[in-house]
Design a protein around this motif. Structure first.
Motif, PDB file in Angstrom:
ATOM      1  N   ASP A   1      31.747  39.612  40.983  1.00  0.00           N
ATOM      2  CA  ASP A   1      32.978  39.512  41.778  1.00  0.00           C
ATOM      3  C   ASP A   1      33.209  38.093  42.295  1.00  0.00           C
ATOM      4  O   ASP A   1      34.363  37.669  42.453  1.00  0.00           O
TER       5      ASP A   1
ATOM      6  N   ARG B   1      34.721  36.247  39.429  1.00  0.00           N
ATOM      7  CA  ARG B   1      36.104  36.709  39.235  1.00  0.00           C
ATOM      8  C   ARG B   1      37.024  36.172  40.320  1.00  0.00           C
ATOM      9  O   ARG B   1      38.228  35.973  40.080  1.00  0.00           O
TER      10      ARG B   1
ATOM     11  N   LYS C   1      37.389  33.646  36.878  1.00  0.00           N
ATOM     12  CA  LYS C   1      36.526  33.752  35.693  1.00  0.00           C
ATOM     13  C   LYS C   1      36.408  35.227  35.312  1.00  0.00           C
ATOM     14  O   LYS C   1      35.560  35.954  35.839  1.00  0.00           O
ATOM     15  N   LEU C   2      37.287  35.674  34.392  1.00  0.00           N
ATOM     16  CA  LEU C   2      37.410  37.101  34.096  1.00  0.00           C
ATOM     17  C   LEU C   2      36.834  37.492  32.743  1.00  0.00           C
ATOM     18  O   LEU C   2      36.851  38.680  32.397  1.00  0.00           O
TER      19      LEU C   2
ATOM     20  N   HIS D   1      31.609  35.087  31.401  1.00  0.00           N
ATOM     21  CA  HIS D   1      31.563  34.624  32.789  1.00  0.00           C
ATOM     22  C   HIS D   1      30.710  35.572  33.635  1.00  0.00           C
ATOM     23  O   HIS D   1      29.879  35.134  34.447  1.00  0.00           O
ATOM     24  N   SER D   2      30.919  36.875  33.439  1.00  0.00           N
ATOM     25  CA  SER D   2      30.139  37.872  34.185  1.00  0.00           C
ATOM     26  C   SER D   2      28.665  37.781  33.834  1.00  0.00           C
ATOM     27  O   SER D   2      27.799  37.885  34.712  1.00  0.00           O
TER      28      SER D   2
ATOM     29  N   ILE E   1      38.800  38.851  45.090  1.00  0.00           N
ATOM     30  CA  ILE E   1      39.306  39.476  43.873  1.00  0.00           C
ATOM     31  C   ILE E   1      39.596  40.963  44.045  1.00  0.00           C
ATOM     32  O   ILE E   1      40.558  41.483  43.466  1.00  0.00           O
TER      33      ILE E   1
ATOM     34  N   GLU F   1      42.927  43.059  42.938  1.00  0.00           N
ATOM     35  CA  GLU F   1      42.861  44.048  41.860  1.00  0.00           C
ATOM     36  C   GLU F   1      43.416  45.384  42.323  1.00  0.00           C
ATOM     37  O   GLU F   1      44.142  46.059  41.586  1.00  0.00           O
TER      38      GLU F   1
ATOM     39  N   TYR G   1      43.534  41.804  34.568  1.00  0.00           N
ATOM     40  CA  TYR G   1      42.248  42.488  34.753  1.00  0.00           C
ATOM     41  C   TYR G   1      41.943  43.467  33.617  1.00  0.00           C
ATOM     42  O   TYR G   1      40.906  44.121  33.625  1.00  0.00           O
TER      43      TYR G   1
END
Length: 531
Positions: A70, A73, A77-78, A82-83, A109, A113, A139
């Motif tokens: 999170d 994000r 960075k989605l 990135h995660s 974020i 969302e 998203y």
């Protein structure tokens, strides 16, 4: 490992110092243990109380991963990678985000969302606007990514549950019949007898020690952590079933249906053609760390400090007859003097598996060799009062049993064994030539000493001594199938550090381990405790 975690936390705190500044918070907040996670949660849109879950073992791993994702994000960075970077390399990735001038904090974020999902919900009856929002949804994840994330989460969640809480096992042999049958699937509690922390850390998730079809081990022996066990919820008692690592499983030869140890080979107890294949080098030896040795399940007959002896099949603990499990089994010669055939049609329903039928079964034979418990003996006698059931003489097992010293223990057999003293932590014994065979492996292998015997004298770590003090507790494990169980009578004591967990529940059961023979519905959800 402690230093690794300390260093990782220091690096993470330093990275939070820079990233908090970019998010409009004072950098010092990132350096304060505990408080930094409260601020971190706020910056991604979590309530401060969310950080409390970081105090829960195992759960905290997933909470931390969620916060890391999170945070990335919240900087826009989605992407999947990135995660992955945020979870695996948080200190370095956060330091990059906090110092890179091109990356900007876009606000928490999670509220954004939720707001976007609410817009989608509110416009569900406005087709044009709804489609536009769907098409521009920042998203939205592809189907492949959704499946990939779900699989990764499921695998790691299952791996952590298996590693720290409960693991599933299957009973492969009849050594614990009829308490636990071939084909029983068990849930085993790892914290019950004290959670043993992982030692082998580089491994394929959800596999114990072999990769199916590839015929290779599923782990790397290094890096390796030191043995550490947490406080137990309960102690091991007499007759408790216990799952443990096979004590002689450190060096093994692996065949399709079973494993033999190098110690079996040295004692000459491996039958041909297996011994021939080992002798000619066709089957290589595999070394295994302790926590990757094969799992065994037996009943704990003797506790640390006990004196144990078997006389005419009856186990005596400290001079008193021990309690016998309900389904205790022995080997018998069964025959009908009249020559009439013995009907074996109901054997399967009575729990007399194919593994229990050693000789003469089928074709209406009048003589059989069977492994039976008292209830099964009664059913056979009820079928025909002329049937004779005679115990098998086990004197043939002399000279094959632990401690393999025929000069001092050569008269012991499966039904008449001992007495022996089971080592207890802190207890000191005298080292004598007539009893050293009993404790040679304990001192040298299990307790990590250099043990030597020269000219009738004993040397521990280079120093001559006549006494030794045990460093840990040991247990004596035996199967309920007393004449068809490879247990402590064959390979000796089970060290405390080899104990894995406590069987809790039979969650599924196949008749004799075969789906073709049907499901044991009556055994499903049956307790796997003392019986």
């Amino acid at each position: 490992m402690i230093w690794f975690f300390v260093l990782s936390y220091v690096l993470l705190s330093v990275s939070l110092y820079f990233i908090f500044q970019k998010c409009g918070e004072a950098g010092w907040k990132g350096l304060v243990p505990g408080y930094n996670f409260l601020v971190w949660g706020k910056l991604v849109g979590r309530k401060p109380t969310h950080a409390i879950f970081l105090l829960l073992p195992i759960v905290n791993i997933f909470i931390y991963a969620g916060l890391a994702v999170d945070m990335a994000r919240s900087f826009g960075k989605l992407k999947f990678y990135h995660s992955a970077l945020a979870v695996l390399f948080a200190p370095f990735y956060f330091l990059y985000l906090g110092t890179n001038k091109q990356d900007k904090y876009e606000g928490p974020i999670l509220p954004k969302e939720r707001e976007y999902r609410q817009k989608l919900h509110d416009t569900r009856n406005q087709e044009r606007q709804h489609k536009k929002l769907l098409a521009e949804n920042p998203y939205k994840k592809s189907g492949i990514r959704e499946w990939a994330e779900a699989i990764i989460f499921a695998v790691f969640a299952a791996a952590f549950i298996r590693m720290f809480l409960i693991e599933a096992y299957v009973i492969p042999t009849s050594s614990m019949e009829g308490s636990m049958l071939v084909g029983d699937f068990l849930f085993v509690s790892k914290p019950s007898y004290g959670l043993r922390m992982p030692q082998t850390v580089a491994m394929v998730p959800l596999l114990h020690n072999r990769i199916p079809m590839l015929n290779t081990e599923s782990y790397l022996e290094k890096p390796k952590l030191k043995y550490k066990r947490l406080r137990a919820f309960e102690g091991i008692d007499h007759n408790d079933p216990v799952v443990f690592n096979y004590p002689e499983g450190d060096s093994v030869f692996i065949f399709p249906k079973r494993t033999w140890s190098i110690y079996d080979s040295r004692r000459g107890s491996i039958p041909p053609p297996f011994s021939t294949m080992i002798g000619t080098g066709q089957v290589p030896m595999v070394t295994r760390p302790m926590d990757k040795m094969d799992h065994y399940i037996k009943r704990c007959i003797g506790l640390p400090g006990d004196s144990l002896q078997i006389r005419n099949r009856q186990v005596f603990i400290n001079g008193k007859a021990g309690a016998n499990p309900r389904f205790l089994q022995y080997m018998y010669q069964v025959y009908n003097p009249s020559g009439a055939g013995i009907n074996s049609q109901d054997f399967s329903d009575w729990g007399i598996s194919e593994e229990d039928q050693l000789q003469g079964v089928g074709g209406g034979s009048a003589s059989m060799m069977l492994i039976l418990n008292n209830e099964q003996k009664s059913k056979l006698k009820a079928m025909d009062k002329n049937i004779v059931i005679e115990p098998i003489d086990m004197s043939r097992t002399q000279n094959r049993l632990f401690p393999y010293d025929t000069a001092h223990f050569g008269t012991w057999d499966l039904d008449n064994y001992g007495p022996i003293y089971i080592p207890k932590k802190g207890v000191t014994i005298n080292l004598k030539p007539e009893s050293i065979a009993m404790y040679r492996r304990v001192i040298g292998k299990y307790e990590g000493n250099q043990f030597e015997e020269r000219n009738g004298k004993f040397y521990v770590n280079g120093k001559e001594t006549t006494r030794y003090t045990f460093k840990q507790n040991y247990y004596w494990m035996m199967g309920d199938n007393r004449h068809n169980s490879e247990d402590s009578r064959y390979w000796g004591f089970v060290p405390e550090d080899h104990v894995v967990g406590k069987p809790l529940l039979i969650w599924f059961s196949l008749k004799e381990g075969s789906l073709a023979k049907g499901i044991n519905w009556r055994r499903i959800f049956m307790s796997a405790g003392n019986r």
